[in-house]
Write a protein that holds these residues in place. Structure first.
Motif, PDB file in Angstrom:
ATOM      1  N   ALA A 190     -12.668   2.144  -0.657  1.00  0.00           N
ATOM      2  CA  ALA A 190     -11.298   1.717  -0.965  1.00  0.00           C
ATOM      3  C   ALA A 190     -10.805   0.696   0.044  1.00  0.00           C
ATOM      4  O   ALA A 190     -11.084   0.789   1.237  1.00  0.00           O
ATOM      5  CB  ALA A 190     -10.370   2.934  -0.975  1.00  0.00           C
ATOM      6  N   LYS A 191     -10.060  -0.298  -0.442  1.00  0.00           N
ATOM      7  CA  LYS A 191      -9.454  -1.325   0.418  1.00  0.00           C
ATOM      8  C   LYS A 191      -8.033  -1.580  -0.049  1.00  0.00           C
ATOM      9  O   LYS A 191      -7.696  -1.351  -1.221  1.00  0.00           O
ATOM     10  CB  LYS A 191     -10.261  -2.630   0.346  1.00  0.00           C
ATOM     11  CG  LYS A 191     -11.609  -2.579   1.040  1.00  0.00           C
ATOM     12  CD  LYS A 191     -12.338  -3.887   0.940  1.00  0.00           C
ATOM     13  CE  LYS A 191     -12.903  -4.112  -0.449  1.00  0.00           C
ATOM     14  NZ  LYS A 191     -13.972  -3.175  -0.787  1.00  0.00           N
ATOM     15  N   PRO A 192      -7.177  -2.076   0.841  1.00  0.00           N
ATOM     16  CA  PRO A 192      -5.824  -2.433   0.422  1.00  0.00           C
ATOM     17  C   PRO A 192      -5.870  -3.506  -0.664  1.00  0.00           C
ATOM     18  O   PRO A 192      -6.762  -4.367  -0.666  1.00  0.00           O
ATOM     19  CB  PRO A 192      -5.191  -2.972   1.712  1.00  0.00           C
ATOM     20  CG  PRO A 192      -6.026  -2.413   2.820  1.00  0.00           C
ATOM     21  CD  PRO A 192      -7.401  -2.290   2.274  1.00  0.00           C
ATOM     22  N   GLY A 228      -3.874   4.407   5.636  1.00  0.00           N
ATOM     23  CA  GLY A 228      -2.761   4.199   4.720  1.00  0.00           C
ATOM     24  C   GLY A 228      -1.573   3.550   5.415  1.00  0.00           C
ATOM     25  O   GLY A 228      -1.440   3.610   6.647  1.00  0.00           O
ATOM     26  N   LYS A 282       0.510   4.986   8.585  1.00  0.00           N
ATOM     27  CA  LYS A 282      -0.149   6.224   8.999  1.00  0.00           C
ATOM     28  C   LYS A 282      -0.883   6.111  10.345  1.00  0.00           C
ATOM     29  O   LYS A 282      -1.442   7.094  10.828  1.00  0.00           O
ATOM     30  CB  LYS A 282      -1.159   6.664   7.926  1.00  0.00           C
ATOM     31  CG  LYS A 282      -0.535   7.029   6.588  1.00  0.00           C
ATOM     32  CD  LYS A 282       0.293   8.297   6.711  1.00  0.00           C
ATOM     33  CE  LYS A 282       0.810   8.745   5.364  1.00  0.00           C
ATOM     34  NZ  LYS A 282       1.584  10.024   5.466  1.00  0.00           N
ATOM     35  N   HIS A 312      -8.430   0.361  10.535  1.00  0.00           N
ATOM     36  CA  HIS A 312      -9.442   1.204   9.917  1.00  0.00           C
ATOM     37  C   HIS A 312      -9.814   2.303  10.906  1.00  0.00           C
ATOM     38  O   HIS A 312      -9.856   2.065  12.115  1.00  0.00           O
ATOM     39  CB  HIS A 312     -10.689   0.397   9.564  1.00  0.00           C
ATOM     40  CG  HIS A 312     -10.520  -0.518   8.403  1.00  0.00           C
ATOM     41  ND1 HIS A 312      -9.738  -1.658   8.459  1.00  0.00           N
ATOM     42  CD2 HIS A 312     -11.017  -0.467   7.136  1.00  0.00           C
ATOM     43  CE1 HIS A 312      -9.766  -2.275   7.289  1.00  0.00           C
ATOM     44  NE2 HIS A 312     -10.533  -1.579   6.481  1.00  0.00           N
ATOM     45  N   CYS A 342      -5.914   8.484   5.668  1.00  0.00           N
ATOM     46  CA  CYS A 342      -6.767   7.381   5.208  1.00  0.00           C
ATOM     47  C   CYS A 342      -6.694   7.228   3.688  1.00  0.00           C
ATOM     48  O   CYS A 342      -6.482   8.211   2.952  1.00  0.00           O
ATOM     49  CB  CYS A 342      -8.212   7.630   5.633  1.00  0.00           C
ATOM     50  SG  CYS A 342      -8.462   7.608   7.420  1.00  0.00           S
ATOM     51  N   ARG A 343      -6.893   6.021   3.228  1.00  0.00           N
ATOM     52  CA  ARG A 343      -6.821   5.730   1.802  1.00  0.00           C
ATOM     53  C   ARG A 343      -7.918   6.462   1.031  1.00  0.00           C
ATOM     54  O   ARG A 343      -9.089   6.421   1.405  1.00  0.00           O
ATOM     55  CB  ARG A 343      -6.967   4.227   1.550  1.00  0.00           C
ATOM     56  CG  ARG A 343      -5.771   3.404   1.978  1.00  0.00           C
ATOM     57  CD  ARG A 343      -6.011   1.936   1.702  1.00  0.00           C
ATOM     58  NE  ARG A 343      -4.857   1.122   2.067  1.00  0.00           N
ATOM     59  CZ  ARG A 343      -3.856   0.831   1.246  1.00  0.00           C
ATOM     60  NH1 ARG A 343      -3.878   1.294   0.006  1.00  0.00           N
ATOM     61  NH2 ARG A 343      -2.846   0.088   1.658  1.00  0.00           N
ATOM     62  N   GLY A 344      -7.506   7.125  -0.045  1.00  0.00           N
ATOM     63  CA  GLY A 344      -8.454   7.766  -0.948  1.00  0.00           C
ATOM     64  C   GLY A 344      -9.025   9.073  -0.459  1.00  0.00           C
ATOM     65  O   GLY A 344      -9.910   9.638  -1.120  1.00  0.00           O
ATOM     66  N   TYR A 345      -8.568   9.587   0.685  1.00  0.00           N
ATOM     67  CA  TYR A 345      -9.123  10.835   1.216  1.00  0.00           C
ATOM     68  C   TYR A 345      -8.915  11.967   0.221  1.00  0.00           C
ATOM     69  O   TYR A 345      -7.778  12.254  -0.178  1.00  0.00           O
ATOM     70  CB  TYR A 345      -8.452  11.159   2.554  1.00  0.00           C
ATOM     71  CG  TYR A 345      -8.837  12.503   3.126  1.00  0.00           C
ATOM     72  CD1 TYR A 345     -10.155  12.757   3.506  1.00  0.00           C
ATOM     73  CD2 TYR A 345      -7.902  13.509   3.301  1.00  0.00           C
ATOM     74  CE1 TYR A 345     -10.512  13.983   4.042  1.00  0.00           C
ATOM     75  CE2 TYR A 345      -8.244  14.736   3.844  1.00  0.00           C
ATOM     76  CZ  TYR A 345      -9.561  14.970   4.210  1.00  0.00           C
ATOM     77  OH  TYR A 345      -9.913  16.186   4.731  1.00  0.00           O
TER      78      TYR A 345
END
Length: 369
Positions: free
Chosen positions: A61-63, A213, A216, A262, A295-298
Motif C-alpha cells: 500500500a502507498k499513499p 497513516g 500517526k 515509513h 500503518c496503512r492497510g494493517y
C-alpha cells in the motif's frame, strides 16, 4: 535480553539513487557478495550483519498519487564507534565502497573519510528499537567462544586417550583461546569465489517498509519507544532471531503533500523467510498492534494469516547480504558465549591439579547443562 544493545550498534541509511543507476546497482551488488568472502572486510571482523536493498518502488500500500524515487537502504549491525566503523570501511574496501554506494546521488567516495562520514550521517535514520540476542558480544567474542566450546568438547572427549604431555599441551591451547579470538584468514580470490558460489547461508534477512497513516507518526514513535524500554524485549522469545530493528524512515519520492514516513522493520534470523514470517507473527501475538496499528492497510493481530500476508506484501528484497558466520545458529552462539564465560571462571584455577583430576573436571565442565 535488553532491546537496547550495548557493544553492538545499528546503522540504518537511506539515500536516493542517481538517475539511471537502479539497474546497475541490481547487477553489481549481488556480484559483491562473491568477492566479499576474500576481502579485507572478512579480516576486520567487526560486522555481524549487513544488507543492501535497492528498489524503484515500494511494494504494498502507498499513499494516493505517491511515487517512490529509486532508493538504496543500507542496514548494518557492527561493533564499536560509528565514525571508526565508516572510516575502516572506506579505507579497507575503497573499490567495493564505490561499487556498492557509488550509485547513490551525491556519494562523495570512500576517501577522504570525513566526507563519507558526513554523507552517511545526512542519510542516517534513527532506530526506535534495536534488539540483539547477544547484546554484549562482539564478533571477535563470538569467534573466541565458538573455538573455546569446540576445543573444550574435543579435549574432554579425547582426554582419557591422551598422554599426560599431549593432554597438558592441549589444555594450554584451550587456556590461550579463552582470551584470544582466532586469527581468521580469508581464502584467496579464486577459492573465495568458489566458496561463495557453493555456500548456502543458514541465516536470512527480512526487511519491510510500510507507509505510516496520516498523523500517526508521533503515535507510532511513542508506542515503539515504550516497547524499546521493556526488559526482556518482546522479540526475545522469537526463536532463531539474531538482530532486529524498527525505524521511522523518510523514503525519497514525489507526490501530493509532504514526504510520508515509513516504518521499517528489519531482522536477521535462522532459517527461511517463508518460515520466519508466521513464526514472528505467532510469537508477537497481540503485541503486533503496538508496532503496526498506525500503518496503512494493517489488518490487525486478530487474523495471523492476514497479518503474515500483509508482511509478505511489503517485503523488500536484499540485493546484497553479508553475515559474519554461516551455519552457526543463534542458540549455538548464545550457548558458546555462556560456556566461554564459565570456562573463564573455572579453567585458570584448575591448571595446578593432577592430570587425572583435571580430566574429571574438564569432563564435568563439558557436560551439557
Amino acid at each position: 535480553m535488553s532491546s537496547t544493545t550495548t557493544r553492538t550498534k545499528a546503522l540504518t541509511f537511506t539515500g536516493p539513487l542517481a538517475p539511471r543507476r537502479l539497474w546497475w546497482s541490481r547487477m553489481v551488488l549481488p556480484f559483491l557478495r562473491i568477492l566479499a568472502v576474500s576481502s579485507s572486510l572478512a579480516r576486520l571482523r567487526f560486522i555481524h550483519f549487513a544488507g543492501w536493498i535497492v528498489f524503484g518502488d515500494l511494494p504494498g500500500a502507498k499513499p494516493p498519487g505517491w511515487r517512490t524515487r529509486p532508493t538504496m537502504i543500507f542496514l548494518s549491525d557492527f561493533d564499536g564507534d560509528q565514525t571508526e566503523y565508516l572510516a575502516a570501511f572506506g579505507l579497507a574496501m575503497p573499490r567495493a565502497m564505490r561499487w556498492s554506494f557509488g550509485s547513490c546521488d551525491e556519494f562523495p567516495g570512500p576517501t577522504p573519510t570525513r566526507a563519507l562520514i558526513e554523507y552517511v550521517h545526512r542519510g542516517r535514520q534513527a532506530e526506535l528499537l534495536h534488539y540483539s540476542a547477544y547484546p554484549d558480544a562482539t564478533v571477535r567474542d563470538i569467534d573466541a567462544a565458538l573455538v573455546v566450546a569446540e576445543r573444550l568438547d574435543a579435549l574432554a572427549s579425547a582426554a582419557s586417550s591422551l598422554s599426560d604431555e599431549d593432554f597438558q599441551r592441549r589444555y594450554r591451547e584451550l587456556l590461550d583461546s579463552l582470551a584470544l579470538a582466532p586469527q581468521l584468514r580469508p581464502p584467496g580470490v579464486l577459492p573465495g569465489i568458489w566458496q561463495a558460489l557453493r555456500s548456502r547461508p543458514s541465516v536470512a534477512g527480512l526487511t519491510l517498509a510500510v507507509p505510516v497513516g496520516p498523523g500517526k507518526t508521533d503515535e507510532i514513535r511513542a508506542s515503539i519507544d515504550k516497547l524499546a524500554a521493556e526488559t526482556p524485549s518482546l522479540f526475545a522469545t522469537v526463536a532463531g532471531l539474531h538482530f532486529c530493528r524498527l525505524a521511522l524512515i523518510d523514503v525519497p519520492g514525489h507526490g501530493p503533500g509532504p514526504h510520508p514516513d515509513h516504518l521499517l522493520f528489519s531482522a536477521w534470523f535462522d532459517g527461511k523467510v517463508d518460515d520466519f514470517i508466521p513464526r514472528v507473527v505467532a510469537e508477537l501475538g497481540d503485541r503486533s498492534d503496538a508496532i503496526w496499528t498506525g500503518c496503512r492497510g494493517y489488518p490487525g493481530a486478530g487474523d495471523p494469516a492476514a497479518l503474515s500476508r500483509w508482511i509478505g506484501q511489503h517485503r523488500l528484497r536484499h540485493s546484497l547480504f553479508l553475515n559474519a558466520r554461516s551455519g552457526v545458529p543463534m542458540e549455538r552462539i548464545r550457548t558458546s558465549l555462556e560456556r566461554r564465560e564459565q570456562a573463564l571462571i573455572a579453567l585458570p584455577g584448575l591448571q595446578d591439579l593432577p592430570s587425572d583430576e583435571l580430566r574429571r573436571e574438564l569432563a564435568r565442565l563439558a557436560a551439557p547443562g
